[in-house]
Scaffold this motif. Structure first.
Motif, PDB file in Angstrom:
ATOM      1  N   SER A  59      18.245  30.807 -85.551  1.00 25.73           N
ATOM      2  CA  SER A  59      18.977  30.028 -86.548  1.00 25.73           C
ATOM      3  C   SER A  59      18.034  29.275 -87.475  1.00 25.73           C
ATOM      4  O   SER A  59      18.260  29.199 -88.689  1.00 25.73           O
ATOM      5  N   ARG A  60      16.960  28.723 -86.926  1.00 20.04           N
ATOM      6  CA  ARG A  60      15.974  28.026 -87.760  1.00 20.04           C
ATOM      7  C   ARG A  60      15.282  28.993 -88.718  1.00 20.04           C
ATOM      8  O   ARG A  60      15.068  28.682 -89.891  1.00 20.04           O
ATOM      9  N   ILE A  61      14.935  30.171 -88.205  1.00 15.43           N
ATOM     10  CA  ILE A  61      14.301  31.176 -89.056  1.00 15.43           C
ATOM     11  C   ILE A  61      15.217  31.536 -90.221  1.00 15.43           C
ATOM     12  O   ILE A  61      14.797  31.584 -91.387  1.00 15.43           O
ATOM     13  N   CYS A  62      16.486  31.781 -89.914  1.00 12.72           N
ATOM     14  CA  CYS A  62      17.425  32.200 -90.954  1.00 12.72           C
ATOM     15  C   CYS A  62      17.788  31.051 -91.892  1.00 12.72           C
ATOM     16  O   CYS A  62      18.007  31.274 -93.090  1.00 12.72           O
ATOM     17  N   TYR A  63      17.843  29.838 -91.368  1.00 15.58           N
ATOM     18  CA  TYR A  63      18.110  28.676 -92.217  1.00 15.58           C
ATOM     19  C   TYR A  63      17.005  28.520 -93.256  1.00 15.58           C
ATOM     20  O   TYR A  63      17.270  28.276 -94.436  1.00 15.58           O
ATOM     21  N   ASP A  64      15.764  28.690 -92.827  1.00 13.00           N
ATOM     22  CA  ASP A  64      14.641  28.620 -93.769  1.00 13.00           C
ATOM     23  C   ASP A  64      14.739  29.739 -94.811  1.00 13.00           C
ATOM     24  O   ASP A  64      14.455  29.526 -95.998  1.00 13.00           O
ATOM     25  N   ARG A  65      15.132  30.938 -94.370  1.00 13.07           N
ATOM     26  CA  ARG A  65      15.283  32.060 -95.301  1.00 13.07           C
ATOM     27  C   ARG A  65      16.401  31.795 -96.298  1.00 13.07           C
ATOM     28  O   ARG A  65      16.281  32.119 -97.485  1.00 13.07           O
ATOM     29  N   LEU A  66      17.491  31.227 -95.827  1.00 16.32           N
ATOM     30  CA  LEU A  66      18.601  30.900 -96.725  1.00 16.32           C
ATOM     31  C   LEU A  66      18.166  29.924 -97.806  1.00 16.32           C
ATOM     32  O   LEU A  66      18.500  30.077 -98.979  1.00 16.32           O
ATOM     33  N   VAL A 125      31.916  31.055 -85.251  1.00 11.51           N
ATOM     34  CA  VAL A 125      31.785  32.455 -84.819  1.00 11.51           C
ATOM     35  C   VAL A 125      31.078  32.567 -83.470  1.00 11.51           C
ATOM     36  O   VAL A 125      31.486  33.360 -82.616  1.00 11.51           O
ATOM     37  N   PHE A 126      30.037  31.740 -83.251  1.00  9.21           N
ATOM     38  CA  PHE A 126      29.229  31.886 -82.043  1.00  9.21           C
ATOM     39  C   PHE A 126      29.356  30.700 -81.078  1.00  9.21           C
ATOM     40  O   PHE A 126      28.637  30.650 -80.075  1.00  9.21           O
ATOM     41  N   ALA A 127      30.264  29.774 -81.371  1.00 12.72           N
ATOM     42  CA  ALA A 127      30.596  28.668 -80.458  1.00 12.72           C
ATOM     43  C   ALA A 127      29.380  27.829 -80.066  1.00 12.72           C
ATOM     44  O   ALA A 127      29.272  27.372 -78.926  1.00 12.72           O
ATOM     45  N   VAL A 128      28.461  27.622 -81.012  1.00 10.34           N
ATOM     46  CA  VAL A 128      27.302  26.762 -80.760  1.00 10.34           C
ATOM     47  C   VAL A 128      27.723  25.308 -80.979  1.00 10.34           C
ATOM     48  O   VAL A 128      28.327  24.986 -82.012  1.00 10.34           O
ATOM     49  N   PRO A 129      27.439  24.405 -80.048  1.00  9.89           N
ATOM     50  CA  PRO A 129      27.832  22.995 -80.213  1.00  9.89           C
ATOM     51  C   PRO A 129      27.167  22.363 -81.436  1.00  9.89           C
ATOM     52  O   PRO A 129      26.047  22.734 -81.822  1.00  9.89           O
ATOM     53  N   PHE A 130      27.854  21.391 -82.028  1.00  9.09           N
ATOM     54  CA  PHE A 130      27.326  20.727 -83.226  1.00  9.09           C
ATOM     55  C   PHE A 130      25.988  20.045 -82.949  1.00  9.09           C
ATOM     56  O   PHE A 130      25.131  19.978 -83.836  1.00  9.09           O
ATOM     57  N   ALA A 131      25.798  19.534 -81.738  1.00 16.58           N
ATOM     58  CA  ALA A 131      24.528  18.861 -81.423  1.00 16.58           C
ATOM     59  C   ALA A 131      23.352  19.833 -81.531  1.00 16.58           C
ATOM     60  O   ALA A 131      22.265  19.464 -82.009  1.00 16.58           O
ATOM     61  N   GLU A 132      23.567  21.072 -81.103  1.00 12.25           N
ATOM     62  CA  GLU A 132      22.493  22.068 -81.191  1.00 12.25           C
ATOM     63  C   GLU A 132      22.279  22.530 -82.635  1.00 12.25           C
ATOM     64  O   GLU A 132      21.151  22.783 -83.053  1.00 12.25           O
ATOM     65  N   ILE A 133      23.367  22.635 -83.397  1.00  9.52           N
ATOM     66  CA  ILE A 133      23.234  23.020 -84.804  1.00  9.52           C
ATOM     67  C   ILE A 133      22.483  21.935 -85.568  1.00  9.52           C
ATOM     68  O   ILE A 133      21.695  22.229 -86.479  1.00  9.52           O
ATOM     69  N   ALA A 134      22.712  20.675 -85.190  1.00  7.58           N
ATOM     70  CA  ALA A 134      22.030  19.565 -85.855  1.00  7.58           C
ATOM     71  C   ALA A 134      20.516  19.696 -85.734  1.00  7.58           C
ATOM     72  O   ALA A 134      19.774  19.362 -86.664  1.00  7.58           O
ATOM     73  N   GLU A 135      20.050  20.206 -84.600  1.00 10.26           N
ATOM     74  CA  GLU A 135      18.609  20.399 -84.416  1.00 10.26           C
ATOM     75  C   GLU A 135      18.079  21.480 -85.353  1.00 10.26           C
ATOM     76  O   GLU A 135      16.932  21.427 -85.787  1.00 10.26           O
ATOM     77  N   VAL A 136      18.910  22.458 -85.660  1.00 10.23           N
ATOM     78  CA  VAL A 136      18.494  23.559 -86.531  1.00 10.23           C
ATOM     79  C   VAL A 136      18.314  23.081 -87.963  1.00 10.23           C
ATOM     80  O   VAL A 136      17.323  23.417 -88.632  1.00 10.23           O
ATOM     81  N   SER A 143      27.180  14.799 -89.318  1.00 10.05           N
ATOM     82  CA  SER A 143      26.951  15.409 -90.627  1.00 10.05           C
ATOM     83  C   SER A 143      27.207  16.914 -90.572  1.00 10.05           C
ATOM     84  O   SER A 143      27.797  17.497 -91.488  1.00 10.05           O
ATOM     85  N   VAL A 144      26.775  17.532 -89.486  1.00 15.36           N
ATOM     86  CA  VAL A 144      26.976  18.978 -89.327  1.00 15.36           C
ATOM     87  C   VAL A 144      28.463  19.283 -89.171  1.00 15.36           C
ATOM     88  O   VAL A 144      28.974  20.264 -89.721  1.00 15.36           O
ATOM     89  N   ARG A 145      29.172  18.450 -88.425  1.00 19.17           N
ATOM     90  CA  ARG A 145      30.615  18.648 -88.258  1.00 19.17           C
ATOM     91  C   ARG A 145      31.327  18.565 -89.607  1.00 19.17           C
ATOM     92  O   ARG A 145      32.226  19.365 -89.897  1.00 19.17           O
ATOM     93  N   GLN A 146      30.919  17.620 -90.440  1.00 17.65           N
ATOM     94  CA  GLN A 146      31.513  17.494 -91.771  1.00 17.65           C
ATOM     95  C   GLN A 146      31.176  18.699 -92.645  1.00 17.65           C
ATOM     96  O   GLN A 146      32.012  19.178 -93.410  1.00 17.65           O
ATOM     97  N   ALA A 147      29.944  19.208 -92.527  1.00 16.24           N
ATOM     98  CA  ALA A 147      29.544  20.394 -93.302  1.00 16.24           C
ATOM     99  C   ALA A 147      30.385  21.594 -92.896  1.00 16.24           C
ATOM    100  O   ALA A 147      30.829  22.378 -93.754  1.00 16.24           O
ATOM    101  N   ALA A 148      30.613  21.760 -91.603  1.00 14.26           N
ATOM    102  CA  ALA A 148      31.446  22.864 -91.135  1.00 14.26           C
ATOM    103  C   ALA A 148      32.874  22.723 -91.640  1.00 14.26           C
ATOM    104  O   ALA A 148      33.521  23.713 -92.013  1.00 14.26           O
TER     105      ALA A 148
END
Length: 291
Positions: A59-66, A125-136, A143-148
């Motif tokens: 996810s970090r790799i793809c976030y940087d690519r995005l 889609v992949f049921a990743v918790p918001f806390a883990e997405i926040a690290e990405v 903030s991540v929950r609001q973005a989603a």
């Protein structure tokens, strides 16, 4: 070195995340390779939960690519469409289409910010918790929950309604293909929604409409014009699976030209046609195997 077997167990899921995040087969392949290189450098047992660890890495790799891709895509010539996934058609008995990988949805995701897209895909889609997405993405979980939530509202507003059953979708696409091949203008009008939209992604490499074509009559004329040079002695058209739904592949064995058409169907008519003609986006296809 971390075990290869543990990585291979996650490879399909990692590629699925990467493709949905980037909309690019090449970027997804590269991201998975990068993830493997990082994984291979880990000492044995360093990751308590390989699935969670590798999800964060990819996810970090793809976030940087995005983030880096935004400028390139803003400068892209004409509409930008995802690189299509084309295979032989799937089982007819499968009633549901894969909405999360549809060309229409991926096109809407292009209009989201990298944070919104990452949050929506990973959580919904992949049921990743918001806390883990926040690290990405380097944000707080709130903030991540609001973005989603913002992304979800936009997708609801702009994405097609829930897809029809596979059989109905296929029937409509078959009628479209038959009308195009027969030069049946009235037949095309019958299968197109009055407000249909046609997007052509040529990337400046081949002739394609640089703006979306709107309305049934204009789309019918454009489709007829696009395929007017179809030569059945060396070219072929076939129904194939395109991003989880029946679509159309056209190819010219003599020149190597190819075009992939994805469709959104609603209430027995075509609402969207997304045509990928840019050869760079089709170079991953094995046309002989798909014939």
């Amino acid at each position: 070195m971390a075990a290869l077997a543990e990585f291979e167990e996650q490879r399909g899921r990692l590629w699925g995340i990467a493709y949905r995040m980037t909309g690019s087969v090449a970027d997804a392949d590269d991201a998975v390779q990068d993830a493997w290189l990082r994984w291979s450098r880990l000492p044995d047992g360093a990751a308590d939960d390989p699935r969670a660890y590798l999800t964060t890495v990819i996810s970090r790799i793809c976030y940087d690519r995005l983030t880096s891709a935004r400028v390139r895509r803003e400068q892209y010539i004409g509409p930008w469409l995802p690189e299509p996934l084309v295979t032989q058609e799937g089982p007819e008995e499968r009633a549901a289409l894969d909405e999360s990988v549809s060309v229409a949805l991926l096109t809407v995701l292009e209009r989201l910010s990298p944070t919104e897209r990452t949050a929506l895909i990973l959580h919904d889609v992949f049921a990743v918790p918001f806390a883990e997405i926040a690290e990405v993405v380097g944000r707080t979980p709130d903030s991540v929950r609001q973005a989603a939530s913002r992304a979800r509202r936009r997708v609801r507003a702009e994405a097609p309604r829930r897809p029809v059953e596979r059989g109905e979708h296929r029937k409509v696409v078959e009628a479209f293909s038959a009308a195009v091949m027969a030069g049946d203008f009235e037949g095309l009008l019958k299968v197109l929604d009055p407000d249909v939209i046609w997007r052509s992604d040529g990337g400046g490499k081949v002739i394609a409409a640089r703006l979306p074509v709107l309305g049934a009559e204009k789309v019918a004329r454009f489709a007829h014009h696009l395929l007017r040079d179809f030569h059945p002695d060396r070219m072929w058209m076939a129904m194939r699976e395109v991003n989880g739904a029946p679509g159309v592949l056209v190819a010219d064995d003599a020149t190597g030209f190819a075009a992939v058409f994805a469709f959104t169907v609603d209430q027995g008519r075509i609402r969207e046609v997304n045509a990928v003609l840019n050869p760079d986006k089709l170079s991953h296809l094995d046309l002989q195997a798909l014939r």
